[in-house]
Scaffold this motif. Structure first.
Motif, PDB file in Angstrom:
ATOM      1  N   ASP A   1      26.697  -6.976  15.256  1.00  0.00           N
ATOM      2  CA  ASP A   1      27.232  -7.659  14.077  1.00  0.00           C
ATOM      3  C   ASP A   1      27.041  -6.870  12.779  1.00  0.00           C
ATOM      4  O   ASP A   1      27.501  -7.294  11.726  1.00  0.00           O
ATOM      5  N   ASN A   2      26.349  -5.738  12.840  1.00  0.00           N
ATOM      6  CA  ASN A   2      26.120  -4.905  11.657  1.00  0.00           C
ATOM      7  C   ASN A   2      27.355  -4.033  11.423  1.00  0.00           C
ATOM      8  O   ASN A   2      27.649  -3.119  12.189  1.00  0.00           O
ATOM      9  N   LEU A   3      28.079  -4.321  10.363  1.00  0.00           N
ATOM     10  CA  LEU A   3      29.364  -3.639  10.141  1.00  0.00           C
ATOM     11  C   LEU A   3      29.214  -2.173   9.741  1.00  0.00           C
ATOM     12  O   LEU A   3      30.206  -1.438   9.672  1.00  0.00           O
TER      13      LEU A   3
ATOM     14  N   PHE B   1      29.980 -12.339  24.689  1.00  0.00           N
ATOM     15  CA  PHE B   1      30.100 -13.022  23.387  1.00  0.00           C
ATOM     16  C   PHE B   1      31.025 -12.156  22.533  1.00  0.00           C
ATOM     17  O   PHE B   1      31.519 -11.121  22.994  1.00  0.00           O
ATOM     18  N   LEU B   2      31.291 -12.583  21.300  1.00  0.00           N
ATOM     19  CA  LEU B   2      32.219 -11.838  20.443  1.00  0.00           C
ATOM     20  C   LEU B   2      31.455 -11.176  19.292  1.00  0.00           C
ATOM     21  O   LEU B   2      31.117 -11.823  18.300  1.00  0.00           O
ATOM     22  N   PRO B   3      31.149  -9.871  19.387  1.00  0.00           N
ATOM     23  CA  PRO B   3      30.453  -9.192  18.295  1.00  0.00           C
ATOM     24  C   PRO B   3      31.328  -9.138  17.039  1.00  0.00           C
ATOM     25  O   PRO B   3      32.554  -9.015  17.125  1.00  0.00           O
ATOM     26  N   ALA B   4      30.693  -9.205  15.879  1.00  0.00           N
ATOM     27  CA  ALA B   4      31.435  -9.146  14.611  1.00  0.00           C
ATOM     28  C   ALA B   4      32.168  -7.818  14.441  1.00  0.00           C
ATOM     29  O   ALA B   4      33.168  -7.728  13.732  1.00  0.00           O
ATOM     30  N   ASN B   5      31.672  -6.760  15.128  1.00  0.00           N
ATOM     31  CA  ASN B   5      32.299  -5.447  14.989  1.00  0.00           C
ATOM     32  C   ASN B   5      33.619  -5.314  15.736  1.00  0.00           C
ATOM     33  O   ASN B   5      34.344  -4.343  15.534  1.00  0.00           O
ATOM     34  N   VAL B   6      33.931  -6.268  16.625  1.00  0.00           N
ATOM     35  CA  VAL B   6      35.212  -6.184  17.336  1.00  0.00           C
ATOM     36  C   VAL B   6      36.303  -6.762  16.433  1.00  0.00           C
ATOM     37  O   VAL B   6      36.378  -7.972  16.219  1.00  0.00           O
ATOM     38  N   ASN B   7      37.131  -5.873  15.903  1.00  0.00           N
ATOM     39  CA  ASN B   7      38.232  -6.284  15.026  1.00  0.00           C
ATOM     40  C   ASN B   7      39.497  -6.419  15.889  1.00  0.00           C
ATOM     41  O   ASN B   7      40.193  -5.439  16.165  1.00  0.00           O
ATOM     42  N   PHE B   8      39.778  -7.645  16.328  1.00  0.00           N
ATOM     43  CA  PHE B   8      40.895  -7.877  17.246  1.00  0.00           C
ATOM     44  C   PHE B   8      42.248  -7.560  16.593  1.00  0.00           C
ATOM     45  O   PHE B   8      43.217  -7.289  17.298  1.00  0.00           O
ATOM     46  N   ASP B   9      42.300  -7.580  15.253  1.00  0.00           N
ATOM     47  CA  ASP B   9      43.556  -7.257  14.561  1.00  0.00           C
ATOM     48  C   ASP B   9      43.910  -5.777  14.694  1.00  0.00           C
ATOM     49  O   ASP B   9      45.081  -5.404  14.675  1.00  0.00           O
ATOM     50  N   VAL B  10      42.893  -4.941  14.804  1.00  0.00           N
ATOM     51  CA  VAL B  10      43.112  -3.491  14.921  1.00  0.00           C
ATOM     52  C   VAL B  10      43.519  -3.115  16.353  1.00  0.00           C
ATOM     53  O   VAL B  10      44.290  -2.184  16.573  1.00  0.00           O
TER      54      VAL B  10
END
Length: 453
Positions: free
Chosen positions: A148-150, A237-246
């Motif tokens: 989750d650390n961007l 789970f869904l990590p914050a670093n996974v940008n599904f829009d990209v």
């Protein structure tokens, strides 16, 4: 020219054209060889970035302890940076990770706690939960939380993306990346799409992970989650670093295909890489119909093969999981070449004298010993001789008093090399359960017979 410390050597990894393994895949296929980083993986980039950001924000203070849940590669990058910068490290990992990864972390002076794989992330025993608890308990500690650390994605936005753009002279059309924390694909993909929105970003997922279905339906399906072997990609789970829009699409690759492809990369391209590179190439081949001859595809080769010597590069490990079939002789093929005979056993309550008579009459040197039909040990000529020299009165004693450990058990997929290594002075044979559940014995003679036959 020299570098002031090892951290300055991170990045600027080579881009190498693949020539054999991707035959039949349209386009120019290039591998970004992240194994040339000093910690032998792409995770060196974001490990240093997360530490530097934490230092600037005051979250990580001098002499502090870095605590992280890691499959090994991020830990290596953090441990390396910690040595240069003067921090201690405690890592939690899962019992599915290769022993080599754990050993490498300990070689860098880190403390490593191995946690069970097959539990929910929220379970207090999970490697996520244990690292969070330690962060609360250990004074002056900091948890990077790579998921989750961007700063994770930002490292690739600042480094990996620009490198690929320059190395391909802006000609890249597709980026293929195994997705775990999501930092590599999201940061690199974001940079590349800003340069050219037509570039396709393909994420490689594994069966047992939630990414593909979530991307396609927006549904987080817990029923899709189950343990898998492939390392470094997929999540429950869904990590914050996974940008599904990209990410334009996800492609799932089986454990077997990922493992065998990993070996093929070494054998066909001379590039020694880890499990996620095998998954990435496997996914690319599955998607080849979406490519054109003029396309320029970059595949990230995340980490080094040395971390998988006990797994993807070990034939017995592959056979035990049914990934490798009879390239070499196995217990199954040895049994198929020998005459099926009833295995001679003795009940543990039979006397030593009866054992002597059986050995003489059958002209054998060792016999498996049973108790209620189960093999519990063995008795050998040498055991009997030693026992009688010490106490001649033992002739009438039950053989359970002098028996030794049973012959080793192997499964039908065990290779001839492994079986041969188990047969020695103490063990003249191994035992194997055939497909019908019957116990068979394999001796040195059976192995010689199978080779010569």
């Amino acid at each position: 020219m020299w570098y002031n410390n090892i951290l300055e050597t991170i990045g600027n990894t080579p881009l190498v054209k693949l020539n054999t393994i991707t035959k039949g895949v349209p386009g120019t296929i290039l591998a970004k060889i992240e194994t040339t980083n000093p910690g032998n993986s792409i995770k060196d980039r974001m490990a240093v970035k997360m530490i530097e950001d934490a230092e600037k924000s005051g979250k990580l203070k001098p002499g502090g302890t870095i605590i992280e849940g890691t499959s090994g590669n991020t830990g290596m990058g953090l441990a390396m940076a910690a040595i240069i910068k003067g921090y201690k490290c405690i890592f939690t990992t899962t019992d599915k990770q290769s022993k080599e990864k754990v050993d490498a972390l300990r070689a860098f002076g880190a403390e490593v706690i191995v946690c069970p794989t097959n539990v929910d992330p929220e379970d207090p025993r999970s490697y996520y939960s244990v690292s969070s608890r330690l962060e609360r308990e250990v004074p002056n500690s900091w948890k990077p939380n790579q998921y989750d650390n961007l700063a994770n994605s930002q490292a690739h936005y600042e480094q990996t993306g620009p490198e690929i753009w320059e190395q391909t002279e802006g000609k890249i059309t597709h980026l293929v990346v195994g997705v775990g924390t999501g930092g590599t694909i999201s940061g690199t993909g974001k940079y590349l799409k800003e340069k050219n929105p037509n570039i396709k970003i393909w994420g490689i997922d594994t069966y047992g992970s939630v990414f593909k279905k979530y991307k396609e339906t927006g549904i987080f399906d817990k029923d899709e989650i189950y343990p898998y072997i492939t390392e470094g990609i997929g999540e429950d789970f869904l990590p914050a670093n996974v940008n599904f829009d990209v990410i334009d699409l996800f492609e799932k690759v089986t454990d077997k295909d990922a493992a065998l492809m990993t070996r093929d990369i070494a054998r066909k391209e001379g590039i020694f890489v880890g499990n996620s590179a095998g998954a990435a190439i496997g996914g690319l081949i599955q998607l080849k119909d979406q490519l054109k001859p003029e396309d320029v595809v970059v595949v990230i080769f995340h980490d080094h093969g040395s971390r998988y010597m006990g797994k993807m590069y070990n034939e017995d490990w592959l056979r035990e999981r049914g990934f490798l079939q009879d390239e070499k002789l196995t217990a199954k093929s040895i049994l198929s070449k020998k005459e099926s005979t009833e295995i001679v056993t003795l009940d543990a309550q039979k006397s030593v004298l009866e054992a002597i008579n059986t050995i003489k009459s059958m002209n054998i040197s060792q016999i498996p010993v049973t108790q209620q039909g189960m093999i519990v040990g063995k008795v050998a000529e040498s055991d009997i001789l030693s026992a009688l020299l010490e106490n001649p009165g033992l002739k009438s004693a039950p053989i359970s008093e002098i028996m030794t450990a049973t012959f080793p058990f192997v499964d039908l997929n065990t290779s001839i090399d492994k079986i041969s290594s188990l047969i020695n002075k103490e063990n003249s044979a191994v035992l194997v359960e055939d497909e019908s559940g019957k116990i068979e014995i394999i001796t040195q003679y059976d192995i010689i017979n199978a080779i010569s036959g």
